[in-house]
Design a protein around this motif. Structure first.
Motif, PDB file in Angstrom:
ATOM      1  N   LEU A  64      30.189  -3.397  -3.808  1.00 45.18           N
ATOM      2  CA  LEU A  64      30.274  -4.852  -3.896  1.00 45.18           C
ATOM      3  C   LEU A  64      28.894  -5.458  -3.720  1.00 45.18           C
ATOM      4  CD1 LEU A  64      31.990  -7.434  -4.024  1.00 45.18           C
ATOM      5  CD2 LEU A  64      32.274  -7.279  -1.562  1.00 45.18           C
ATOM      6  N   GLU A  65      28.495  -6.274  -4.676  1.00 47.35           N
ATOM      7  CA  GLU A  65      27.171  -6.889  -4.581  1.00 47.35           C
ATOM      8  C   GLU A  65      27.176  -8.073  -3.642  1.00 47.35           C
ATOM      9  OE1 GLU A  65      24.233  -7.191  -7.544  1.00 47.35           O
ATOM     10  OE2 GLU A  65      25.514  -6.197  -9.030  1.00 47.35           O
ATOM     11  N   LYS A  66      26.031  -8.219  -3.009  1.00 46.40           N
ATOM     12  CA  LYS A  66      25.868  -9.354  -2.113  1.00 46.40           C
ATOM     13  C   LYS A  66      25.643 -10.598  -2.961  1.00 46.40           C
ATOM     14  CE  LYS A  66      23.207 -10.610   1.956  1.00 46.40           C
ATOM     15  NZ  LYS A  66      22.274 -10.092   2.975  1.00 46.40           N
ATOM     16  N   SER A  67      26.387 -11.622  -2.675  1.00 45.19           N
ATOM     17  CA  SER A  67      26.252 -12.856  -3.437  1.00 45.19           C
ATOM     18  C   SER A  67      24.980 -13.584  -2.993  1.00 45.19           C
ATOM     19  CB  SER A  67      27.481 -13.720  -3.186  1.00 45.19           C
ATOM     20  OG  SER A  67      27.195 -15.065  -3.462  1.00 45.19           O
ATOM     21  N   ASN A  68      24.510 -14.489  -3.806  1.00 43.44           N
ATOM     22  CA  ASN A  68      23.332 -15.245  -3.360  1.00 43.44           C
ATOM     23  C   ASN A  68      23.726 -16.528  -2.624  1.00 43.44           C
ATOM     24  OD1 ASN A  68      24.161 -16.672  -5.564  1.00 43.44           O
ATOM     25  ND2 ASN A  68      22.250 -16.464  -6.745  1.00 43.44           N
ATOM     26  N   HIS A  69      24.984 -16.704  -2.410  1.00 45.06           N
ATOM     27  CA  HIS A  69      25.389 -17.789  -1.528  1.00 45.06           C
ATOM     28  C   HIS A  69      26.558 -17.329  -0.650  1.00 45.06           C
ATOM     29  CE1 HIS A  69      27.876 -18.153  -5.125  1.00 45.06           C
ATOM     30  NE2 HIS A  69      28.790 -18.728  -4.359  1.00 45.06           N
ATOM     31  N   SER A  70      26.722 -18.037   0.424  1.00 45.45           N
ATOM     32  CA  SER A  70      27.719 -17.637   1.396  1.00 45.45           C
ATOM     33  C   SER A  70      29.130 -17.888   0.860  1.00 45.45           C
ATOM     34  CB  SER A  70      27.428 -18.442   2.662  1.00 45.45           C
ATOM     35  OG  SER A  70      28.507 -18.417   3.502  1.00 45.45           O
ATOM     36  N   GLY A 165      40.462 -17.608   4.930  1.00 46.58           N
ATOM     37  CA  GLY A 165      39.189 -16.921   4.900  1.00 46.58           C
ATOM     38  C   GLY A 165      38.544 -17.019   6.273  1.00 46.58           C
ATOM     39  N   GLY A 166      37.531 -16.207   6.508  1.00 45.90           N
ATOM     40  CA  GLY A 166      36.837 -16.270   7.782  1.00 45.90           C
ATOM     41  C   GLY A 166      36.637 -14.907   8.397  1.00 45.90           C
ATOM     42  N   TYR A 185      29.232 -11.514   1.377  1.00 45.59           N
ATOM     43  CA  TYR A 185      30.096 -10.585   0.642  1.00 45.59           C
ATOM     44  C   TYR A 185      31.523 -11.148   0.623  1.00 45.59           C
ATOM     45  CZ  TYR A 185      26.374  -7.163   1.376  1.00 45.59           C
ATOM     46  OH  TYR A 185      25.184  -6.508   1.385  1.00 45.59           O
ATOM     47  N   ASN A 186      32.248 -10.908  -0.465  1.00 46.05           N
ATOM     48  CA  ASN A 186      33.624 -11.397  -0.537  1.00 46.05           C
ATOM     49  C   ASN A 186      34.487 -10.812   0.574  1.00 46.05           C
ATOM     50  OD1 ASN A 186      32.278 -11.094  -3.150  1.00 46.05           O
ATOM     51  ND2 ASN A 186      34.073 -12.120  -4.008  1.00 46.05           N
ATOM     52  N   PHE A 187      34.201  -9.536   0.879  1.00 44.52           N
ATOM     53  CA  PHE A 187      35.074  -8.865   1.837  1.00 44.52           C
ATOM     54  C   PHE A 187      34.321  -7.730   2.530  1.00 44.52           C
ATOM     55  CE2 PHE A 187      38.219  -5.817   3.226  1.00 44.52           C
ATOM     56  CZ  PHE A 187      39.219  -6.624   3.744  1.00 44.52           C
ATOM     57  N   ILE A 205      37.422  -8.074  10.521  1.00 46.69           N
ATOM     58  CA  ILE A 205      37.525  -8.245   9.064  1.00 46.69           C
ATOM     59  C   ILE A 205      36.811  -9.538   8.695  1.00 46.69           C
ATOM     60  CG2 ILE A 205      39.066  -8.350   7.068  1.00 46.69           C
ATOM     61  CD1 ILE A 205      41.353  -7.438   8.996  1.00 46.69           C
ATOM     62  N   ILE A 206      35.923  -9.449   7.710  1.00 48.07           N
ATOM     63  CA  ILE A 206      35.205 -10.644   7.267  1.00 48.07           C
ATOM     64  C   ILE A 206      35.608 -10.856   5.814  1.00 48.07           C
ATOM     65  CG2 ILE A 206      32.906 -11.665   6.905  1.00 48.07           C
ATOM     66  CD1 ILE A 206      32.939  -8.750   9.139  1.00 48.07           C
ATOM     67  N   SER A 207      36.258 -11.960   5.527  1.00 51.78           N
ATOM     68  CA  SER A 207      36.845 -12.096   4.195  1.00 51.78           C
ATOM     69  C   SER A 207      36.789 -13.526   3.677  1.00 51.78           C
ATOM     70  CB  SER A 207      38.313 -11.645   4.246  1.00 51.78           C
ATOM     71  OG  SER A 207      38.929 -11.862   3.001  1.00 51.78           O
ATOM     72  N   GLU A 208      36.520 -13.634   2.371  1.00 52.95           N
ATOM     73  CA  GLU A 208      36.672 -14.943   1.751  1.00 52.95           C
ATOM     74  C   GLU A 208      38.169 -15.239   1.632  1.00 52.95           C
ATOM     75  OE1 GLU A 208      35.328 -15.180  -2.301  1.00 52.95           O
ATOM     76  OE2 GLU A 208      36.542 -13.477  -2.910  1.00 52.95           O
ATOM     77  N   ARG A 209      38.478 -16.485   1.409  1.00 49.72           N
ATOM     78  CA  ARG A 209      39.860 -16.892   1.218  1.00 49.72           C
ATOM     79  C   ARG A 209      40.427 -16.174  -0.007  1.00 49.72           C
ATOM     80  NH1 ARG A 209      40.885 -21.759  -1.310  1.00 49.72           N
ATOM     81  NH2 ARG A 209      43.013 -22.450  -1.034  1.00 49.72           N
ATOM     82  N   ASN A 210      41.650 -15.668   0.123  1.00 48.87           N
ATOM     83  CA  ASN A 210      42.329 -15.084  -1.048  1.00 48.87           C
ATOM     84  C   ASN A 210      41.547 -13.923  -1.674  1.00 48.87           C
ATOM     85  OD1 ASN A 210      44.526 -15.022  -2.782  1.00 48.87           O
ATOM     86  ND2 ASN A 210      43.671 -16.525  -4.204  1.00 48.87           N
ATOM     87  N   ALA A 211      40.826 -13.156  -0.860  1.00 47.96           N
ATOM     88  CA  ALA A 211      40.033 -12.038  -1.408  1.00 47.96           C
ATOM     89  C   ALA A 211      40.944 -11.042  -2.124  1.00 47.96           C
ATOM     90  CB  ALA A 211      39.278 -11.332  -0.290  1.00 47.96           C
ATOM     91  N   THR A 212      40.430 -10.494  -3.217  1.00 47.83           N
ATOM     92  CA  THR A 212      41.238  -9.560  -4.007  1.00 47.83           C
ATOM     93  C   THR A 212      41.644  -8.351  -3.174  1.00 47.83           C
ATOM     94  OG1 THR A 212      39.874 -10.256  -5.859  1.00 47.83           O
ATOM     95  CG2 THR A 212      41.335  -8.391  -6.235  1.00 47.83           C
ATOM     96  N   PHE A 213      40.709  -7.868  -2.335  1.00 48.69           N
ATOM     97  CA  PHE A 213      41.004  -6.689  -1.519  1.00 48.69           C
ATOM     98  C   PHE A 213      42.198  -6.936  -0.599  1.00 48.69           C
ATOM     99  CE2 PHE A 213      40.514  -3.425   1.731  1.00 48.69           C
ATOM    100  CZ  PHE A 213      40.087  -2.325   1.014  1.00 48.69           C
ATOM    101  N   LEU A 214      42.300  -8.139  -0.058  1.00 49.87           N
ATOM    102  CA  LEU A 214      43.425  -8.471   0.830  1.00 49.87           C
ATOM    103  C   LEU A 214      44.756  -8.321   0.103  1.00 49.87           C
ATOM    104  CD1 LEU A 214      42.207 -11.733   2.655  1.00 49.87           C
ATOM    105  CD2 LEU A 214      42.481  -9.469   3.687  1.00 49.87           C
ATOM    106  N   ARG A 215      44.758  -8.754  -1.153  1.00 49.35           N
ATOM    107  CA  ARG A 215      45.996  -8.687  -1.938  1.00 49.35           C
ATOM    108  C   ARG A 215      46.402  -7.234  -2.183  1.00 49.35           C
ATOM    109  NH1 ARG A 215      45.228 -10.801  -7.053  1.00 49.35           N
ATOM    110  NH2 ARG A 215      43.589 -12.053  -6.102  1.00 49.35           N
TER     111      ARG A 215
END
Ligand code: NAG
Ligand code: NAG
Ligand code: NAG
Ligand code: NAG
Ligand code: NAG
Ligand code: NAG
Length: 327
Positions: A64-70, A165-166, A185-187, A205-215
């Motif tokens: 997973l690539e690091k995004s350039n924004h949070s 998320g959070g 990172y998304n997740f 667990i550090i996750s964006e809202r609705n992360a694909t991995f969570l699903r």
């Protein structure tokens, strides 16, 4: 009387300061020589690596690539399912550490009943961004009954992260620095048992809202069996990580190392581990069990003592018992 006590006081302060600074230098020297003091391998401090992080066996586990924004909101979540249970000192330390180092916009306690006791009162007073959200423990997932409170909590944290998320933290996790890097990172999850991997630990667990991995992860609960222990909460995400390496960022040693394995647990409760590279220390408190308080942590010459002092007193160095002058 007054004329003589001032010079004596000044002399006392000079002696005390000299004594303390001498002892501090000594500690630092001794610590670096100590065999139990394990150096963190720079290779595995994967905070800024973009891709290709490998497991200790050399397999690529994270693409997973690091995004350039949070991407992950700076919200810390705890889950508390119990009745009339006291918040313990070490659990307060966890919340306080998150508040001080992660500096979240809010800390949400998702609970069926609020904790009770002195340290809960302390938290409510100290944490200005605390939100208490009443929620009922999930009783089933994908048609499977959830009986154990641990499993209810496993499902609740996934659903909470889908919704908000959070950063989800167990109550025995002590944060030691900002999680900002990981929020790009998304997740993100951390390897459990670094030397013998097979699990991603769901205590952090550090996750964006609705992360694909969570699903994907939640979906895996269709094969859940109520009599199992950690097959779906820790082993399943480890398997999914190989299946979907583009959906997950793995931290190898900065979240869940040292682990609860007896040899590694010693690094926390007996030795001095160099935790400067860690975002957090997962203390596996249930395997330790002794309860501490503000006094007993002063002289605990261990990793756990250091981080408790850092969180509670603002400094990790040992606090000497008070010396008294005769007379
Ligand atoms: C703290 O522990 C280390 C090793 O674990 C030891 O070398 C050092 O002397 C101890 N410091 C004090 C002040 O007891
Ligand atoms: C982030 O990266 C994307 C492409 O990867 C680019 O379009 C965008 O401008 C970048 N944003 C910032 C803030 O650098
Ligand atoms: C979550 O993601 C799925 C798939 O991308 C999408 O269908 C759904 O609308 C999303 N839900 C929310 C609340 O964003
Ligand atoms: C991660 O988040 C970025 C930015 O929102 C998005 O473009 C990308 O598709 C996401 N990746 C995954 C695997 O969900
Ligand atoms: C602890 O580890 C950090 C790297 O994470 C290193 O810079 C530092 O020198 C180490 N401290 C000791 C006393 O070995
Ligand atoms: C902790 O205390 C030691 C000695 O008392 C001092 O040298 C050090 O700067 C302090 N660290 C912090 C972060 O305040």
């Amino acid at each position: 009387m007054r004329k003589t006590s001032l010079p004596i006081l000044i002399l006392f302060i000079v002696v005390l300061v000299t004594f303390l600074s001498y002892n501090f230098k000594e500690d630092v020297k001794r610590n670096t020589k100590d065999k139990a003091f394990v150096k963190v391998d720079k290779e595995n401090d994967g905070r800024d690596k973009k891709i290709g992080l490998k497991s200790p066996e050399g397999r690529i586990t994270s693409l997973l690539e690091k995004s350039n924004h949070s991407l992950v909101p700076n919200i810390v979540h705890y889950v508390w399912f119990s009745v009339d249970e006291r918040l313990k000192f070490h659990q307060m330390i966890s919340i306080r550490s998150a508040y001080l180092f992660i500096k979240p916009e809010m800390i949400i306690l998702h609970c069926d009943n609020e904790p009770v006791g002195r340290w809960w009162k302390y938290v409510k007073n100290f944490v200005k961004t605390l939100i208490i959200r009443k929620t009922t423990p999930p009783r089933e997932i994908l048609g499977k009954r959830l009986v154990k409170v641990e499993h209810q909590s496993d499902i609740a944290r996934i659903q909470i992260l889908q919704q908000y998320g959070g950063i989800y933290l167990d109550f025995d996790v002590i944060a030691l620095k900002s999680f900002k890097n990981l929020r790009y990172y998304n997740f993100t999850m951390g390897l459990e048992y670094f030397g013998t991997p097979g699990r991603l630990n769901n205590g952090i667990i550090i996750s964006e809202r609705n992360a694909t991995f969570l699903r994907m992860w939640l979906d895996s609960y269709k094969t859940f069996n109520p009599s199992e222990w950690d097959e779906h909460d820790c082993q399943e995400p480890y398997k999914l990580m190989f299946k979907y390496p583009h959906l997950v960022h793995i931290e190898e040693k900065t979240l869940n190392y040292p682990s609860g394995k007896p040899t590694e647990l010693k690094l926390i409760y007996e030795g001095l581990y160099n935790w400067t590279a860690n975002y957090a220390i997962h203390t596996w408190y249930r395997l330790y069990e002794l309860e501490h308080g503000p006094d007993s942590i002063k002289t605990m010459n261990t990793t756990y003592g250091e981080i408790c002092r850092l969180i509670y007193y603002g400094n990790s160095t040992l606090i000497k018992p008070k010396t008294r002058l005769k007379g």
